[in-house]
Design a protein around this motif. Sequence first.
Motif, mmCIF file in Angstrom:
data_model
loop_
_atom_site.group_PDB
_atom_site.id
_atom_site.type_symbol
_atom_site.label_atom_id
_atom_site.label_comp_id
_atom_site.label_asym_id
_atom_site.label_seq_id
_atom_site.Cartn_x
_atom_site.Cartn_y
_atom_site.Cartn_z
ATOM 1 N N GLN A 132 -1.000 -0.257 -6.554
ATOM 2 C CA GLN A 132 -0.575 1.045 -6.067
ATOM 3 C C GLN A 132 0.745 1.438 -6.746
ATOM 4 O O GLN A 132 1.659 0.623 -6.862
ATOM 5 C CB GLN A 132 -0.386 0.910 -4.556
ATOM 6 C CG GLN A 132 -0.561 2.149 -3.773
ATOM 7 C CD GLN A 132 -1.994 2.465 -3.351
ATOM 8 O OE1 GLN A 132 -2.811 1.587 -3.156
ATOM 9 N NE2 GLN A 132 -2.283 3.751 -3.212
ATOM 10 N N THR B 297 -6.495 4.936 -1.195
ATOM 11 C CA THR B 297 -6.432 3.847 -0.215
ATOM 12 C C THR B 297 -7.495 2.798 -0.463
ATOM 13 O O THR B 297 -8.615 3.132 -0.814
ATOM 14 C CB THR B 297 -6.716 4.417 1.203
ATOM 15 O OG1 THR B 297 -6.112 5.674 1.316
ATOM 16 C CG2 THR B 297 -6.216 3.525 2.278
ATOM 17 N N ASN B 298 -7.157 1.570 -0.213
ATOM 18 C CA ASN B 298 -8.157 0.508 -0.182
ATOM 19 C C ASN B 298 -8.931 0.639 1.149
ATOM 20 O O ASN B 298 -8.378 1.106 2.142
ATOM 21 C CB ASN B 298 -7.453 -0.852 -0.274
ATOM 22 C CG ASN B 298 -8.440 -1.991 -0.366
ATOM 23 O OD1 ASN B 298 -8.722 -2.674 0.605
ATOM 24 N ND2 ASN B 298 -8.992 -2.190 -1.551
ATOM 25 N N CYS C 171 -6.214 -6.653 5.225
ATOM 26 C CA CYS C 171 -4.837 -6.150 5.084
ATOM 27 C C CYS C 171 -4.120 -6.312 6.412
ATOM 28 O O CYS C 171 -4.752 -6.472 7.453
ATOM 29 C CB CYS C 171 -4.843 -4.699 4.640
ATOM 30 S SG CYS C 171 -5.342 -3.551 5.940
ATOM 31 N N ASN D 279 -2.283 -4.963 1.187
ATOM 32 C CA ASN D 279 -3.681 -5.236 0.848
ATOM 33 C C ASN D 279 -3.706 -6.639 0.214
ATOM 34 O O ASN D 279 -3.259 -6.826 -0.904
ATOM 35 C CB ASN D 279 -4.177 -4.161 -0.126
ATOM 36 C CG ASN D 279 -5.488 -4.550 -0.800
ATOM 37 O OD1 ASN D 279 -6.159 -5.493 -0.371
ATOM 38 N ND2 ASN D 279 -5.844 -3.818 -1.845
ATOM 39 N N VAL E 154 -7.240 -0.924 4.182
ATOM 40 C CA VAL E 154 -6.089 -0.159 4.694
ATOM 41 C C VAL E 154 -6.609 1.030 5.508
ATOM 42 O O VAL E 154 -6.088 1.348 6.589
ATOM 43 C CB VAL E 154 -5.175 0.293 3.534
ATOM 44 C CG1 VAL E 154 -4.007 1.124 4.037
ATOM 45 C CG2 VAL E 154 -4.666 -0.923 2.754
ATOM 46 N N THR F 162 -10.746 6.809 -0.847
ATOM 47 C CA THR F 162 -10.816 5.368 -0.601
ATOM 48 C C THR F 162 -11.503 4.737 -1.796
ATOM 49 O O THR F 162 -12.636 5.087 -2.123
ATOM 50 C CB THR F 162 -11.655 5.062 0.657
ATOM 51 O OG1 THR F 162 -11.158 5.840 1.723
ATOM 52 C CG2 THR F 162 -11.587 3.593 1.015
ATOM 53 N N SER G 241 0.817 -1.223 0.000
ATOM 54 C CA SER G 241 0.000 0.000 0.000
ATOM 55 C C SER G 241 0.851 1.274 0.000
ATOM 56 O O SER G 241 0.317 2.358 -0.101
ATOM 57 C CB SER G 241 -0.874 0.015 1.242
ATOM 58 O OG SER G 241 -0.029 0.165 2.374
#
Length: 447
Positions: free
Chosen positions: A147, A194-195, A224, A247, A198, A140, A54
């Motif tokens: 990434q 961001t996921n 994650c 992730n 995360v 998000t 990430s």
Amino acid sequence: MNKEISPALRDFLASLEQLFFIDQKELEEVIAGFHGEMRSGLAGKKSSLKMIPSFVKRPAGTEKGDFLAVDLGGTNIRVLAVRLDGNRHATLIAAHRFAIPTKLTGGTGARLFDFIAGCIGQFFAQHQIDRQHYHDLAFTFSFPVEQIAVASGRLISWTKGFSVTGVEGRDVAALLREALARNQMGFLNIVALTNDTVGTLAAQSYADPAGDIGVILGTGTNACYPEKGKNIKKLPGLDPAGEIIINIEWGNFNKLKTNIYDRLLDRASNNRQQQQLEKMVSGMYLGELARLIIVRMIKQRLLFTDKKVPEVFQKKYALTAEKMAQIAQGNPSRVGLGPQNASPADVLAIREICRIVTLRAGRLAGGLIAAVIRWMDNDLASSHTVAVDGSLFEKYPGFRDSVTATLQEILGARSSKIRLKTIKDGSGIGAAIVGAVASLNITRRQP
Ligand code: BGC
């Protein structure tokens, strides 16, 4: 079970229970397979687990600032204004949820991103948020993204039924930036991409350093955890002892035994042979699995024998996890299964089907949380807080219990060292925190 249930129906349900039950031994095999895939994914070898770095580590709790966060999940877009006080406390200044119109999930990228920008515009207007004050935007994006850096990444493939054109392979932060510019909001600077897992982990560990796993059990599913640089073989040159949140993209895990209903669901899905675990565990698919079972039973004249088939079973994906939850709570008439169209035996059997399908989901989720914990700390030398977000975990009756029971089954008495913490809005708040965490200053070479 009730005596009104015919022997044929009872037999069917008993074999369904067998078909869906994963015993402890099988769970151990699943865990071993999962570890193998984690290892391959971290080494950059072929694996169903993408194990995506990430580019951030967990926050220190001292991060500070005011951020706007926009969170694109599976069914909603949330826009949030977040204040981080630099002392482990995040305050939600304002928040607004917008439902994603179904037609946008299959339209063009430009329309989807313009819609997101429109939601941000509406948020500013409706909450009298000072546009002068907010410059930093954390995004998000709850889909698998390769990434590139902390604030950019390319969408690998859509999940959760999305099939928006012109986005796969593109940098989604750049697409949002362009949409913001088209919608007179070019002043917003995207500081993080961001996921949701995360974000959830960042939100939890900002408040509590023991937080070390982020899990989503909602429309989709994923997790994650922080990994040591030395173990991320596909990213050489990292500080060996430093950490990066990985992730996992566990929804795509595919070392699982599937049954006839899983295969039917997969064949009719728009992402065939992908997201095998997600299709067995997440809220988007549980209702459809149950519906496919019910449809087969109707064909075999085991349900609704002299009645019209209720609407909720007639159309693909019409039986949602929310509706299953109503049935599980004993409110079948709320989903159109009243005495006029369903006999007590029909209702009992459908309730049992919902239980069987959801129990497997809870056991798989619990088994894989145990797998991640064992990966990080095989002897359970430390305590672990698992931050969990998602309506399935929060709202589905008994779901949390089966996750907890499975953790106990797999980890024994040591499972008392594990705390499952429900976290609300974590993915959005956490994205703001990620925005404030100093970037690890690593970039991936463009292919
Ligand atoms: C996506 C993940 C996401 C999860 C939960 C999955 O379909 O691939 O990126 O974290 O859903 O929202």
